[in-house]
Design a protein around this motif. Structure first.
Motif, short mmCIF file in Angstrom:
data_model
loop_
_atom_site.label_atom_id
_atom_site.label_comp_id
_atom_site.label_asym_id
_atom_site.label_seq_id
_atom_site.Cartn_x
_atom_site.Cartn_y
_atom_site.Cartn_z
N LEU A 49 129.64 22.53 52.69
CA LEU A 49 130.09 21.75 51.54
C LEU A 49 131.13 22.51 50.73
O LEU A 49 132.11 21.93 50.26
CB LEU A 49 128.90 21.39 50.64
N ALA A 50 130.90 23.80 50.57
CA ALA A 50 131.85 24.60 49.80
C ALA A 50 133.20 24.67 50.51
O ALA A 50 134.25 24.61 49.87
CB ALA A 50 131.29 26.00 49.59
N ASP A 51 133.17 24.79 51.84
CA ASP A 51 134.44 24.81 52.59
C ASP A 51 135.18 23.49 52.43
O ASP A 51 136.39 23.47 52.20
CB ASP A 51 134.18 25.08 54.07
N ASP A 52 134.45 22.38 52.57
CA ASP A 52 135.08 21.07 52.41
C ASP A 52 135.63 20.89 51.00
O ASP A 52 136.73 20.38 50.80
CB ASP A 52 134.08 19.94 52.73
N ALA A 53 134.85 21.32 50.01
CA ALA A 53 135.30 21.19 48.62
C ALA A 53 136.51 22.06 48.35
O ALA A 53 137.44 21.64 47.66
CB ALA A 53 134.15 21.55 47.67
N SER A 54 136.53 23.26 48.91
CA SER A 54 137.69 24.13 48.67
C SER A 54 138.93 23.58 49.33
O SER A 54 140.03 23.69 48.79
CB SER A 54 137.40 25.55 49.16
N ASP A 55 138.78 22.96 50.52
CA ASP A 55 139.93 22.31 51.15
C ASP A 55 140.45 21.17 50.29
O ASP A 55 141.66 21.01 50.11
CB ASP A 55 139.56 21.79 52.54
N LEU A 56 139.52 20.36 49.77
CA LEU A 56 139.91 19.23 48.93
C LEU A 56 140.58 19.70 47.65
O LEU A 56 141.62 19.18 47.25
CB LEU A 56 138.69 18.37 48.62
N VAL A 57 139.99 20.71 47.03
CA VAL A 57 140.56 21.23 45.78
C VAL A 57 141.90 21.89 46.05
O VAL A 57 142.84 21.74 45.28
CB VAL A 57 139.57 22.23 45.12
N GLY A 58 142.02 22.58 47.18
CA GLY A 58 143.30 23.21 47.54
C GLY A 58 144.39 22.18 47.74
O GLY A 58 145.52 22.36 47.27
#
Length: 135
Positions: A49-58
């Motif tokens: 989830l953190a990886d997906d969220a960081s991609d989205l935020v990036g």
């Protein structure tokens, strides 16, 4: 032998308390294993989830940065740069379409069954024509 006599001399409440203690230790141990397994799977899921969220935020941050730069340039009175890639692509597509149309026109015009000698010109006089071509 001595230990068995000691166990026999204990009273019933002490034996029940000892059994309850053993059950409690067993339950806490199995619960600890279960919590550890749950924590591991939660950590794995949390990492995903953190990886997906960081991609989205990036991606959102990159888009925000691009828009902010465009807004700053617009406020400063600078015109946006020409989209050279789009212009070159459009020119290449136009050239390809022109080449295809020219090739098709040449192919249609060069049929061997029709030649220039086969064309006949007919002179037609119109009955009520103001100007006569014969005369």
């Amino acid at each position: 032998m001595f230990g068995t006599k000691l166990l026999d001399r204990r009273g019933r409440p002490e034996r029940i308390a000892d059994q309850a203690w053993q059950h409690l230790v067993s339950a806490v141990s199995s619960a600890g294993d279960s919590v550890r397994d749950t924590a591991r799977s939660a950590r794995r899921g949390g990492t995903d989830l953190a990886d997906d969220a960081s991609d989205l935020v990036g991606a959102a941050a990159e888009e925000a940065r691009r828009r902010a730069t465009l807004a700053f340039d617009a406020l400063a009175g600078r015109r946006p740069a020409l989209p050279w890639t789009l212009l070159i692509s459009a020119a290449l597509v136009g050239a390809a379409i022109g080449w295809a149309a020219g090739t098709a026109a040449r192919a249609v015009g060069s049929h061997s069954d029709r030649s220039v000698d086969d064309i006949e010109f007919v002179d037609v006089d119109r009955p009520n024509s103001p100007a006569s071509l014969d005369g």
